[in-house]
Every structure is written in C-alpha cells, then in structure tokens.
Design a protein around this motif. Structure first.
Motif, PDB file in Angstrom:
ATOM      1  N   PRO A  55      25.695  84.067 -65.877  1.00 43.24           N
ATOM      2  CA  PRO A  55      25.773  83.110 -66.980  1.00 43.24           C
ATOM      3  C   PRO A  55      24.405  82.606 -67.421  1.00 43.24           C
ATOM      4  O   PRO A  55      24.217  82.226 -68.586  1.00 43.24           O
ATOM      5  N   GLU A  56      23.426  82.597 -66.510  1.00 42.40           N
ATOM      6  CA  GLU A  56      22.080  82.140 -66.846  1.00 42.40           C
ATOM      7  C   GLU A  56      21.300  83.166 -67.655  1.00 42.40           C
ATOM      8  O   GLU A  56      20.390  82.822 -68.397  1.00 42.40           O
ATOM      9  N   GLY A  57      21.621  84.449 -67.496  1.00 43.63           N
ATOM     10  CA  GLY A  57      20.902  85.522 -68.168  1.00 43.63           C
ATOM     11  C   GLY A  57      20.915  86.766 -67.309  1.00 43.63           C
ATOM     12  O   GLY A  57      21.668  86.863 -66.326  1.00 43.63           O
ATOM     13  N   ILE A  58      20.067  87.723 -67.657  1.00 38.62           N
ATOM     14  CA  ILE A  58      19.966  88.974 -66.900  1.00 38.62           C
ATOM     15  C   ILE A  58      18.899  88.794 -65.826  1.00 38.62           C
ATOM     16  O   ILE A  58      17.720  88.580 -66.130  1.00 38.62           O
ATOM     17  N   VAL A  59      19.315  88.877 -64.570  1.00 39.38           N
ATOM     18  CA  VAL A  59      18.386  88.715 -63.455  1.00 39.38           C
ATOM     19  C   VAL A  59      17.875  90.092 -63.035  1.00 39.38           C
ATOM     20  O   VAL A  59      18.671  90.979 -62.705  1.00 39.38           O
ATOM     21  N   CYS A  60      16.567  90.275 -63.074  1.00 33.56           N
ATOM     22  CA  CYS A  60      15.915  91.532 -62.716  1.00 33.56           C
ATOM     23  C   CYS A  60      15.241  91.367 -61.356  1.00 33.56           C
ATOM     24  O   CYS A  60      14.463  90.422 -61.160  1.00 33.56           O
ATOM     25  N   ILE A  61      15.513  92.287 -60.440  1.00 32.52           N
ATOM     26  CA  ILE A  61      15.154  92.112 -59.040  1.00 32.52           C
ATOM     27  C   ILE A  61      14.395  93.332 -58.535  1.00 32.52           C
ATOM     28  O   ILE A  61      14.916  94.454 -58.570  1.00 32.52           O
ATOM     29  N   PHE A  74      13.083  87.703 -61.746  1.00 31.34           N
ATOM     30  CA  PHE A  74      13.022  86.816 -62.903  1.00 31.34           C
ATOM     31  C   PHE A  74      14.296  86.957 -63.719  1.00 31.34           C
ATOM     32  O   PHE A  74      15.055  87.929 -63.568  1.00 31.34           O
ATOM     33  N   CYS A  75      14.528  85.972 -64.558  1.00 32.17           N
ATOM     34  CA  CYS A  75      15.723  85.945 -65.395  1.00 32.17           C
ATOM     35  C   CYS A  75      15.314  86.096 -66.853  1.00 32.17           C
ATOM     36  O   CYS A  75      14.452  85.357 -67.342  1.00 32.17           O
ATOM     37  N   ILE A  76      15.914  87.063 -67.547  1.00 32.89           N
ATOM     38  CA  ILE A  76      15.691  87.263 -68.974  1.00 32.89           C
ATOM     39  C   ILE A  76      16.761  86.498 -69.738  1.00 32.89           C
ATOM     40  O   ILE A  76      17.957  86.742 -69.564  1.00 32.89           O
ATOM     41  N   SER A  79      17.906  84.019 -76.808  1.00 29.59           N
ATOM     42  CA  SER A  79      18.558  83.071 -77.701  1.00 29.59           C
ATOM     43  C   SER A  79      18.045  83.281 -79.116  1.00 29.59           C
ATOM     44  O   SER A  79      16.828  83.246 -79.341  1.00 29.59           O
ATOM     45  N   GLU A  80      18.950  83.542 -80.032  1.00 25.33           N
ATOM     46  CA  GLU A  80      18.607  83.779 -81.430  1.00 25.33           C
ATOM     47  C   GLU A  80      17.535  84.860 -81.567  1.00 25.33           C
ATOM     48  O   GLU A  80      16.600  84.744 -82.352  1.00 25.33           O
ATOM     49  N   GLY A  81      17.682  85.893 -80.764  1.00 24.62           N
ATOM     50  CA  GLY A  81      16.771  87.026 -80.835  1.00 24.62           C
ATOM     51  C   GLY A  81      15.442  86.833 -80.153  1.00 24.62           C
ATOM     52  O   GLY A  81      14.599  87.730 -80.174  1.00 24.62           O
ATOM     53  N   LYS A  82      15.221  85.669 -79.534  1.00 18.34           N
ATOM     54  CA  LYS A  82      13.954  85.401 -78.866  1.00 18.34           C
ATOM     55  C   LYS A  82      14.141  85.441 -77.353  1.00 18.34           C
ATOM     56  O   LYS A  82      15.141  84.951 -76.827  1.00 18.34           O
ATOM     57  N   VAL A  83      13.152  86.006 -76.661  1.00 18.27           N
ATOM     58  CA  VAL A  83      13.221  86.202 -75.216  1.00 18.27           C
ATOM     59  C   VAL A  83      12.437  85.126 -74.493  1.00 18.27           C
ATOM     60  O   VAL A  83      11.308  84.791 -74.883  1.00 18.27           O
ATOM     61  N   ARG A  84      13.042  84.591 -73.440  1.00 16.89           N
ATOM     62  CA  ARG A  84      12.336  83.715 -72.515  1.00 16.89           C
ATOM     63  C   ARG A  84      12.533  84.245 -71.107  1.00 16.89           C
ATOM     64  O   ARG A  84      13.655  84.589 -70.730  1.00 16.89           O
ATOM     65  N   ILE A  85      11.450  84.357 -70.348  1.00 18.51           N
ATOM     66  CA  ILE A  85      11.523  84.878 -68.985  1.00 18.51           C
ATOM     67  C   ILE A  85      11.200  83.758 -68.009  1.00 18.51           C
ATOM     68  O   ILE A  85      10.151  83.129 -68.095  1.00 18.51           O
ATOM     69  N   MET A  88      12.123  83.492 -60.695  1.00 19.11           N
ATOM     70  CA  MET A  88      13.087  83.093 -59.678  1.00 19.11           C
ATOM     71  C   MET A  88      12.492  83.408 -58.310  1.00 19.11           C
ATOM     72  O   MET A  88      11.442  84.056 -58.216  1.00 19.11           O
ATOM     73  N   PRO A  89      13.122  82.975 -57.215  1.00 14.88           N
ATOM     74  CA  PRO A  89      12.558  83.236 -55.882  1.00 14.88           C
ATOM     75  C   PRO A  89      12.324  84.718 -55.631  1.00 14.88           C
ATOM     76  O   PRO A  89      13.189  85.557 -55.909  1.00 14.88           O
ATOM     77  N   SER A  90      11.141  85.045 -55.117  1.00  8.14           N
ATOM     78  CA  SER A  90      10.781  86.436 -54.837  1.00  8.14           C
ATOM     79  C   SER A  90      11.559  86.980 -53.647  1.00  8.14           C
ATOM     80  O   SER A  90      12.013  86.218 -52.771  1.00  8.14           O
ATOM     81  N   LEU A  91      11.709  88.284 -53.606  1.00  9.15           N
ATOM     82  CA  LEU A  91      12.288  88.958 -52.442  1.00  9.15           C
ATOM     83  C   LEU A  91      11.377  88.791 -51.230  1.00  9.15           C
ATOM     84  O   LEU A  91      10.174  88.531 -51.379  1.00  9.15           O
ATOM     85  N   PRO A  92      11.911  88.981 -50.019  1.00  9.11           N
ATOM     86  CA  PRO A  92      11.061  88.891 -48.822  1.00  9.11           C
ATOM     87  C   PRO A  92       9.961  89.951 -48.782  1.00  9.11           C
ATOM     88  O   PRO A  92       8.932  89.754 -48.128  1.00  9.11           O
TER      89      PRO A  92
END
Length: 207
Positions: A55-61, A74-76, A79-85, A88-92
């Motif tokens: 629900p927050e966005g696309i989480v890329c890991i 990070f989470c992509i 909104s209205e065609g604009k991207v905000r990245i 998020m917590p890094s992997l170990p």
C-alpha cells in the motif's frame, strides 16, 4: 517497471558486456498497446533484486549491478506521474537472485546469493516496525536455493511463507543442486517444514 539489465551489444557467448539500468517507467493504455514513458531514476542501476507492491508503494530490495551486490532497500511512490523514492532499512548484507513476497504488513525474503554465496537465509521486515529493521528467520533446511519463487499468506496476525524450487552451484563442498520441492515457514512456530512436491493434473507426483 524499473532497473534491469541486458546485453545491448554482443551476446555473452561472443564476449558481450552486460549493461545495468536505472530508469523507472510507467505505461498508460493506448487503443491497442501500452505507451511507456520514463518517469524517474533509481538511486543506482540495479537488477536481480526483489520487488513487492505494498500500500505504501513498490518496495525494491537488494539485487546487484556491475559494481557490487546491493543491500539497499527503498520504496518507489508515484503520485500524479511524479516519482518519490524513500529509503527503507537496509538488508543485513547484499543479496541477489532471491525471492520475496508481501502480505498483511510484512515482507518476507529468502534464498539467493547472500554476501556472494548461495545460502539458506531468510528475513522479514514489518512495515509497522521499521525501526527493528530486517529480522532473521531460522535458516531453511536442505539445499541452498538461488532464484526460487515464493508466496506469503497472513491470517489473524500469523504468517505462512512458502518457498519453492531454485538451484545452486557447488558451494562450501555442497554439490550442484536443482530443487523441485517446497518448504514453508510458520511464524506461529518459528520453524520450517516441507510441503508436497509438484503433481500433475491427476494428482500424481512429478519427479
């Protein structure tokens, strides 16, 4: 869609060089096709990671690129065609060629190459407790698995994470393996157990 890699020049058998990408693209429906437009840029070129829609966005890991394995998450958000990245917590450690799934409020990941070697590790991230970071699960049993597939189910706050297939090269004395079976992790018991192997349409086990 975002990131990825290919061999834009020569194929690998002829000595071609793999190229990694950092573009973020979105498509709108045309009359007969999808019309793609670049709408943003990843923090770095990346491929072979896990992405899940929340629900927050696309989480890329995780994943990797020409320089290194990646531990970044990070989470992509669009909104209205604009991207905000948003970070998020890094992997170990850096992980690539693994699998992941989202359900309830958690993301589970497992398998892949962990810090450069095929492994049996698994982790989860609670979206309602990001301050805890990625929490380790017990290592799964049996062969190490890169490029497995997975699914996650949540009911009444309990999570069941299924892991199927995958393969691994010879690692730390283990032989090359190709897995056709599955495992499941139960959060209620904090343990893994085997699940039935593949069957055909008549229910007969497939070897």
């Amino acid at each position: 869609m975002a990131g990825g890699c290919n061999f834009p020049g020569l194929p690998p058998r002829l000595g071609g060089t793999k190229k990694y990408y950092d573009g973020i693209y979105a498509a709108r429906r045309g009359d007969q096709t999808l019309v793609w437009e670049r709408i943003g840029t990843l923090p770095m070129p990346a491929a072979y990671g896990v992405s899940v829609t929340t629900p927050e966005g696309i989480v890329c890991i995780g994943g990797n690129n020409a320089e290194s394995q990646l531990d970044t998450v990070f989470c992509i958000k669009v909104s209205e065609g604009k991207v905000r990245i948003e970070p998020m917590p890094s992997l170990p450690a850096g992980i690539d060629n693994f699998t992941g799934a989202f359900a309830g409020r958690r993301i589970y990941v497992a398998g892949g190459a962990f810090a450069g070697k095929a492994d049996r590790k698994a982790f989860f991230l609670d979206l309602d407790a990001l301050g805890r970071g990625w929490q380790a699960l017990p290592d799964f049993r049996g062969p190490r698995r890169t490029q497995p597939v997975s699914a996650l189910f949540e009911k009444d706050g309990c999570y069941t994470f299924y892991l199927w297939g995958g393969f691994a090269g010879a690692t730390d004395g283990d032989p090359v393996t190709l897995s056709v079976d599955g495992l499941k992790y139960d959060s209620a018991t904090d343990s893994w157990s085997p699940v039935s192997g593949p069957v055909d349409r008549e229910g007969t086990a497939v070897s």
